[in-house]
Structures are given as structure tokens and as C-alpha cells.
Enzyme design. Structure first.
Site, PDB file in Angstrom:
ATOM      1  N   ASN A  61       0.845  -1.193   0.000  1.00 17.77           N
ATOM      2  CA  ASN A  61       0.000   0.000   0.000  1.00 17.77           C
ATOM      3  C   ASN A  61       0.881   1.244   0.000  1.00 17.77           C
ATOM      4  OD1 ASN A  61      -1.569   2.252   1.056  1.00 17.77           O
ATOM      5  ND2 ASN A  61      -3.155   0.750   1.542  1.00 17.77           N
ATOM      6  N   SER A 137      18.530 -12.330  -4.112  1.00 18.62           N
ATOM      7  CA  SER A 137      18.730 -13.765  -3.924  1.00 18.62           C
ATOM      8  C   SER A 137      19.618 -14.307  -5.033  1.00 18.62           C
ATOM      9  CB  SER A 137      17.368 -14.470  -3.969  1.00 18.62           C
ATOM     10  OG  SER A 137      17.501 -15.857  -4.171  1.00 18.62           O
ATOM     11  N   TYR A 152       9.148 -15.184  -7.927  1.00 20.87           N
ATOM     12  CA  TYR A 152      10.240 -14.853  -7.004  1.00 20.87           C
ATOM     13  C   TYR A 152      11.525 -14.586  -7.788  1.00 20.87           C
ATOM     14  CZ  TYR A 152      13.523 -15.403  -3.108  1.00 20.87           C
ATOM     15  OH  TYR A 152      14.529 -15.207  -2.179  1.00 20.87           O
ATOM     16  N   ALA A 154      11.842 -13.747 -10.922  1.00 22.25           N
ATOM     17  CA  ALA A 154      11.695 -12.513 -11.706  1.00 22.25           C
ATOM     18  C   ALA A 154      11.879 -11.279 -10.834  1.00 22.25           C
ATOM     19  CB  ALA A 154      10.320 -12.481 -12.375  1.00 22.25           C
ATOM     20  N   LYS A 156      13.501 -10.972  -7.923  1.00 26.24           N
ATOM     21  CA  LYS A 156      14.860 -10.838  -7.397  1.00 26.24           C
ATOM     22  C   LYS A 156      15.859 -10.458  -8.489  1.00 26.24           C
ATOM     23  CE  LYS A 156      13.897 -11.640  -3.104  1.00 26.24           C
ATOM     24  NZ  LYS A 156      14.012 -10.559  -2.094  1.00 26.24           N
TER      25      LYS A 156
END
Length: 248
Positions: A61, A137, A152, A154, A156
Site C-alpha cells: 500500500n 537472492s 520470485y 523474476a 529478485k
């Protein structure tokens, strides 16, 4: 006390790697602000680590993100260091089994969350410089067989390239942007995937050339290196903290 009176904002700072980073900064004299949407966890971490400044908010948000930065500035006047740590690791699924909602949630938290907080602090850091450290990562550096977490990966990978782009864009403002890419670190998030049995722990440790699983302190030490004045001529750098996995 390398960080005495430095203002450090850590996203996802109430647990796991973020908590380890917060603890290290506190031990070096920093004034630490942690944020997460879990108010109970925030309070528990503050009671455990010391007098932290807590601002709850949902990284998905933008109004919440702006409020976290606003309250930090109102309280301390500036932000010296931002650690973009908050993230999720979704259930491992083959690409054809991932729903669009699952994809979007991972991208929104891991990638868009990093974008939102960086965007929010930049106007303040432009006044006196600063250091931004992104947590990525090894999955953002190379593909891994049987690691089916495409959103995930994509997110990182994107963080790694954004680190370099932002480092170039804001170098003129004396804002340094660097990135730590971790392999498997022993946290509550990774336990359910690779570390919930003795056998899994042994197999996972053996996958790392140095023969052990990472700790929150391993990542925290790298973050503090990037944040300190001793690394003031380093920006746009991606540092694998991974026991050697990325060179296999």
C-alpha cells in the site's frame, strides 16, 4: 560504534533476516526504524532488541509506505540508510500451475515494495546523501533446477538490475545503492521448504560449497559493510552471500 546516531530504516524488520540486520545496527549504535504489517511482531522485536522506532504498514500500500517514511522524518529529521529487506517466498509451483493472483502478489511485495520505499526516501536522501541496500537472492543471479518459483526469480532478478540503474541515477546525489544476494538462510520462511527435517538440512548444507546453511548474521554483516563509510566508494555492487552457490 560505526553507526552512532545514524537513522536506519529496515523493511520487514520484525523477523528473519530483517531482525538480524536490525540487531547488528543496534549493536553499532544506530537509531533503527523497523516496519512490517504485523504490529505484534514489531512490538516483540522491539522488546527483544531494545528501543526501536516502530511504524506498522503494508508494503503493498503506497499510502502506508509514505506514512512510514513521513513518521520517520518527523521523528528524526532524515534517513541515512534504507534496507529493502521485506519479501516473500511463494509456494513452489510449476509455471502452468501459478495463478495470476499468486504471481502478482509476489511481484507486488518483493519488487514493487522495493520500488515504493526507494521512491519514498529518495527526496530526503537527495538533501544529504545516503545508502540503500537491497536484499536479493541467488535465484536472481542464475536459474536453479527444481526451484519452481518464477515470480520470485523474476522479482529478485529485477532488483539486481534496478540496484545498478539506481546507483547510476543517484550517484550525483551521493546516494549509494548496493545489493546483497543470499542463498538459503536459516529463517522461519525457509524452514518449510528446505530445513524442516535433519535430512533436508544436511542436503541443503551440502549444496553450498562451504558446507553450511547461511545465517541472518551472514547477511547482516554484508549489509553493514555496504552501509558504513568504509565502503563510501562502492555503489552498484551485487554481493553474493551464499556459501559459494553462485559459482557452481
Amino acid at each position: 560504534m560505526k553507526f552512532k546516531n545514524k537513522i536506519v530504516l529496515i523493511t520487514g524488520g520484525s523477523r528473519g533476516i530483517g531482525k538480524s540486520i536490525a540487531k547488528k545496527f543496534v549493536s553499532e549504535g544506530a537509531i533503527v526504524v523497523i516496519t512490517s504489517k504485523d504490529k505484534i511482531k514489531l512490538k516483540q522485536t522491539s522488546e527483544e532488541l531494545g528501543d526501536l522506532f516502530l511504524v506498522s504498514g503494508d508494503i503493498r500500500n503506497d499510502s502506508d509506505v509514505q506514512n512510514v517514511v513521513k513518521k520517520t522524518i518527523e521523528r528524526f529529521g532524515h534517513i541515512d540508510i534504507l534496507v529493502n529487506n521485506a519479501g516473500i517466498l511463494p509456494t513452489l509451483k510449476s509455471l502452468d500451475k501459478i495463478s495470476e493472483n499468486e504471481w502478482n502478489e509476489t511481484i507486488d511485495i518483493n519488487l514493487n515494495g522495493t520500488f515504493r520505499f526507494t521512491k519514498a526516501v529518495i527526496p530526503h536522501m537527495k538533501k544529504s546523501g545516503g545508502s540503500i541496500i537491497n536484499i536479493s537472492s541467488d535465484a536472481g543471479l542464475k536459474p536453479f533446477e527444481n526451484f519452481t518459483a518464477d515470480a520470485y526469480t523474476a522479482s529478485k532478478s529485477a532488483i539486481i538490475l534496478l540496484t545498478k540503474s539506481w546507483a547510476l541515477e543517484f550517484a550525483k546525489n551521493n546516494i549509494r545503492v548496493n545489493c546483497v544476494s543470499a542463498a538459503v538462510v536459516d529463517t522461519d520462511m525457509t524452514k518449510k521448504f528446505w530445513l524442516d527435517t535433519k535430512e533436508k538440512r544436511e542436503i541443503t548444507a551440502a549444496e553450498h560449497p562451504l558446507g553450511r546453511i547461511g545465517t541472518g548474521d551472514d547477511v547482516a554483516n554484508a549489509v553493514l559493510f555496504f552501509a558504513q563509510d568504509d565502503s563510501s566508494w562502492i555503489t552498484g555492487t551485487i554481493l553474493p552471500v551464499d556459501g559459494g552457490v553462485s559459482i557452481k
